[in-house]
Design a protein around this motif. Sequence first.
Motif, mmCIF file in Angstrom:
data_model
loop_
_atom_site.group_PDB
_atom_site.id
_atom_site.type_symbol
_atom_site.label_atom_id
_atom_site.label_comp_id
_atom_site.label_asym_id
_atom_site.label_seq_id
_atom_site.Cartn_x
_atom_site.Cartn_y
_atom_site.Cartn_z
ATOM 1 N N ALA A 52 0.819 -1.209 0.000
ATOM 2 C CA ALA A 52 0.000 0.000 0.000
ATOM 3 C C ALA A 52 0.856 1.263 0.000
ATOM 4 O O ALA A 52 1.724 1.413 0.849
ATOM 5 N N PRO A 53 0.599 2.194 -0.937
ATOM 6 C CA PRO A 53 1.370 3.434 -0.976
ATOM 7 C C PRO A 53 0.940 4.449 0.092
ATOM 8 O O PRO A 53 1.702 5.330 0.444
ATOM 9 N N ASP A 54 -0.298 4.338 0.584
ATOM 10 C CA ASP A 54 -0.768 5.201 1.671
ATOM 11 C C ASP A 54 -1.950 4.528 2.365
ATOM 12 O O ASP A 54 -2.331 3.411 2.007
ATOM 13 N N CYS A 55 -2.537 5.217 3.338
ATOM 14 C CA CYS A 55 -3.546 4.601 4.200
ATOM 15 C C CYS A 55 -4.885 4.315 3.515
ATOM 16 O O CYS A 55 -5.726 3.627 4.094
ATOM 17 N N ARG A 56 -5.106 4.766 2.301
ATOM 18 C CA ARG A 56 -6.336 4.430 1.580
ATOM 19 C C ARG A 56 -6.308 3.002 1.057
ATOM 20 O O ARG A 56 -7.345 2.424 0.746
ATOM 21 N N PHE A 57 -5.130 2.429 0.961
ATOM 22 C CA PHE A 57 -4.934 1.132 0.336
ATOM 23 C C PHE A 57 -4.638 0.048 1.372
ATOM 24 O O PHE A 57 -4.333 0.355 2.521
ATOM 25 N N ILE A 58 -4.725 -1.216 0.943
ATOM 26 C CA ILE A 58 -4.383 -2.336 1.832
ATOM 27 C C ILE A 58 -3.188 -3.095 1.265
ATOM 28 O O ILE A 58 -2.988 -3.143 0.054
ATOM 29 N N ASN A 59 -2.404 -3.653 2.172
ATOM 30 C CA ASN A 59 -1.320 -4.550 1.777
ATOM 31 C C ASN A 59 -1.932 -5.908 1.478
ATOM 32 O O ASN A 59 -2.813 -6.374 2.208
ATOM 33 N N VAL A 60 -1.450 -6.527 0.412
ATOM 34 C CA VAL A 60 -1.977 -7.819 -0.007
ATOM 35 C C VAL A 60 -0.811 -8.734 -0.329
ATOM 36 O O VAL A 60 0.156 -8.321 -0.968
ATOM 37 N N SER A 61 -0.910 -9.981 0.108
ATOM 38 C CA SER A 61 0.100 -10.990 -0.213
ATOM 39 C C SER A 61 -0.444 -11.932 -1.276
ATOM 40 O O SER A 61 -1.648 -12.235 -1.293
ATOM 41 N N LYS A 62 0.433 -12.408 -2.124
ATOM 42 C CA LYS A 62 0.044 -13.349 -3.167
ATOM 43 C C LYS A 62 -0.693 -14.529 -2.542
ATOM 44 O O LYS A 62 -0.269 -15.074 -1.532
ATOM 45 N N GLY A 63 -1.826 -14.892 -3.139
ATOM 46 C CA GLY A 63 -2.623 -16.015 -2.656
ATOM 47 C C GLY A 63 -3.681 -15.634 -1.627
ATOM 48 O O GLY A 63 -4.576 -16.420 -1.332
ATOM 49 N N GLN A 64 -3.606 -14.427 -1.094
ATOM 50 C CA GLN A 64 -4.545 -13.986 -0.069
ATOM 51 C C GLN A 64 -5.938 -13.760 -0.658
ATOM 52 O O GLN A 64 -6.082 -13.326 -1.790
ATOM 53 N N GLN A 65 -6.962 -14.074 0.133
ATOM 54 C CA GLN A 65 -8.349 -13.875 -0.273
ATOM 55 C C GLN A 65 -8.798 -12.466 0.107
ATOM 56 O O GLN A 65 -8.445 -11.963 1.170
ATOM 57 N N ILE A 66 -9.594 -11.834 -0.769
ATOM 58 C CA ILE A 66 -10.098 -10.485 -0.544
ATOM 59 C C ILE A 66 -11.589 -10.467 -0.865
ATOM 60 O O ILE A 66 -12.006 -10.896 -1.940
#
Length: 128
Positions: A52-66
């Motif tokens: 995530a570049p700033d607080c509007r975004f979420i960090n995501v790992s490969k394979g993670q469910q969203i």
Amino acid sequence: MARRVLLLLSGFVAVWAVQGVFMDRLASKKLCADAECVYTISLAQAQEDYHAPDCRFINVSKGQQIYVYSKLVKENATGEFWAGSVYGDSQDEMGIVGYFPSNLVEEQRVYQEATKEVPTTDIDFFCE
């Protein structure tokens, strides 16, 4: 520029002072499954890591469910973003909501089509 947000709940008055920042809007409209944007559109799986570049975004790992809740309407060449909640292995990762690039994921299951166009508000881009 930090601002305070006050929330009032019907039936009784509860006031929380939340310190945060209203960030720039990523879009003026979003697509949702319903007019209030409360229903889940789909379940997607990350095809690669995203930081995530700033607080509007979420960090995501490969394979993670969203869980996907809304899809911003693309207005310029910056790309299309979706809003969702990360579903991870640890309890700390559950319930984190934010934006991520739509080309980062593959939808695994569509629950409801995102057919309702709704205007975004300042709260859609509020960071605590």
